[in-house]
Design a protein around this motif. Structure first.
Motif, PDB file in Angstrom:
ATOM      1  N   ILE A 340       0.856  -1.189   0.000  1.00  0.00           N
ATOM      2  CA  ILE A 340       0.000   0.000   0.000  1.00  0.00           C
ATOM      3  C   ILE A 340       0.893   1.240   0.000  1.00  0.00           C
ATOM      4  N   PRO A 341       1.186   1.789  -1.167  1.00  0.00           N
ATOM      5  CA  PRO A 341       2.018   3.002  -1.227  1.00  0.00           C
ATOM      6  C   PRO A 341       1.348   4.142  -0.475  1.00  0.00           C
ATOM      7  N   SER A 342       2.151   4.971   0.164  1.00  0.00           N
ATOM      8  CA  SER A 342       1.607   6.108   0.892  1.00  0.00           C
ATOM      9  C   SER A 342       2.509   7.311   0.712  1.00  0.00           C
ATOM     10  N   ARG A 343       1.894   8.468   0.749  1.00  0.00           N
ATOM     11  CA  ARG A 343       2.654   9.705   0.629  1.00  0.00           C
ATOM     12  C   ARG A 343       3.479   9.948   1.894  1.00  0.00           C
ATOM     13  N   PRO A 344       4.623  10.594   1.770  1.00  0.00           N
ATOM     14  CA  PRO A 344       5.439  10.842   2.960  1.00  0.00           C
ATOM     15  C   PRO A 344       4.757  11.802   3.912  1.00  0.00           C
ATOM     16  N   PHE A 345       5.032  11.642   5.195  1.00  0.00           N
ATOM     17  CA  PHE A 345       4.582  12.615   6.169  1.00  0.00           C
ATOM     18  C   PHE A 345       5.391  13.892   6.007  1.00  0.00           C
ATOM     19  N   PRO A 346       4.846  15.027   6.440  1.00  0.00           N
ATOM     20  CA  PRO A 346       5.617  16.268   6.342  1.00  0.00           C
ATOM     21  C   PRO A 346       6.946  16.154   7.079  1.00  0.00           C
TER      22      PRO A 346
END
Length: 385
Positions: A340-346
């Motif tokens: 499950i690809p996910s965007r990086p956290f800030p």
């Protein structure tokens, strides 16, 4: 996928032994669990906000500030900040301060909260709770972004060219909207282009999935790029073991004690047995492969990139609790991160280890090891400040 460990800081008898730790010990346990979560590789640690028994989580900024001093990397979440109950100016001041103390690792999950006792405590009614939540968030959002604010609303005194201090470190900060039962929070999140965090705890997945679907519909309605919608989701309990038989046998008395407590308080549980909860609910109890399969099945319905598991032992022994979290990070999280690809956290504006100066040669890893080695000494007891 990203992973959070979250606690509401429930404070009551151990479901198996019946023993109740002191308030001081319970807070120490929460802070130590946050340090452990960072050590094991969790992406975030969250502290809820409740203002009624059996919870002692009435002051998340204080607890998270102490956690910030004991950690260096893990992002710090509120879960949730009950803006319907709070003065948004005071909430802004607390969290802007915490934003600096944490080096910019703070993220907020906001919501109207639940619980009739805390609503009475703050004179909030079912008729005005959602209006209070919306109005408080809209003012909070402006306070975070604007150096001077002129504003007028229904539930607090107006502001005229008002300044609030300190100014925050993260400008802007990412704010999630907690969602459990109502379309109001979902619509508010979509309107402002904010991420949504589904509670996904009490019921089967269907009602939560319907709210997530509504969020995506409203997101597009407000003109946002559909690819930008971001969803997180909770879980109702966690215990992983090498085999499903071991996991069920260990967790069954804990679950049965929880069901008995619900029935004693006059609430009939949605899931009548542990097997029923594992089959139809979001509880994660089983072997690593079973838990991976279940999260993937939920992801097909919710499309979430972030999930939380309970940070608390909740009847497990300390060894069982740590062993389950270690197994999660060794055998479960890597598979889900890949699937499950996910965007990086800030990125934190100041990611250096608390207590060290920029340019110091001490690495975060060695600093963390030093903290663990001195955790039992009188000057570092782990008691929240």
């Amino acid at each position: 996928m990203k992973f959070l460990a979250i606690t509401l800081i429930a404070h009551g008898p151990d479901p198996l032994t019946g023993e109740t730790r002191s308030t001081t010990e319970r807070f120490r346990e929460v802070v130590d669990n946050a340090v452990l979560a960072e050590e094991l590789g969790f992406d975030g640690f969250g502290v809820g906000e409740r203002h009624e028994r059996p919870f002692i989580s009435s002051s998340p900024p204080v607890v998270l500030s102490h956690i910030a001093a004991r950690t260096s990397r893990i992002r710090l979440f509120t879960a949730v900040t009950t803006l319907s109950l709070l003065d948004p100016v005071r909430a802004y001041e607390d969290y802007a301060t915490l934003d600096h103390l944490s080096g910019g690792r703070l993220e907020l999950i906001i919501g109207k909260g639940n619980g009739s006792a805390q609503a009475r405590l703050f004179h909030v009614t079912p008729e005005d709770q959602w209006d209070r939540n919306r109005e408080a968030y809209e003012l909070f959002r402006r306070l975070w972004r604007e150096d001077r604010v002129t504003w007028e609303g229904r539930f607090r005194p107006s502001l005229t060219d008002a300044e609030t201090w300190p100014r925050p470190l993260q400008r802007p900060i990412r704010v999630w909207h907690g969602s459990a039962t109502s379309k109001d929070s979902v619509d508010l999140a979509a309107r402002y282009g904010d991420p949504l965090f589904s509670a996904n705890v009490t019921n089967p997945v269907e009602p939560y999935a319907e709210l997530v679907d509504h969020y995506r519909e409203r997101w597009a309605h407000y003109g946002h790029d559909p690819a930008g919608a971001l969803v997180g989701a909770g879980s109702a309990g966690f215990y992983a073991a090498r085999t499903s038989q071991e996991a069920i046998a260990t967790y069954r008395p804990i679950y049965d004690a929880r069901v008995a407590l619900f029935r004693k308080s006059g609430v009939e549980p949605v899931f009548h047995s542990l097997e029923d909860a594992v089959e139809r609910g979001s509880i994660l109890v089983g072997s690593p492969q079973q838990i991976v399969d279940k999260v993937l099945r939920y992801h097909e319905r919710l499309g979430h990139e972030v999930m939380h598991i309970s940070a608390d032992a909740d009847g497990l022994t300390r060894a069982q609790h740590r062993g389950a979290l270690e197994l999660f990070q060794s055998d479960i999280a890597p598979v889900l991160r890949k699937e499950i690809p996910s965007r990086p956290f800030p990125a934190a504006p100041f990611p250096s280890t608390p207590g060290t100066r920029q340019g110091d040669s001490t690495t975060p890893q060695s600093a963390a090891a030093t903290r663990r080695s001195t955790a039992a000494t009188p000057h570092n007891t782990g008691v929240p400040a």
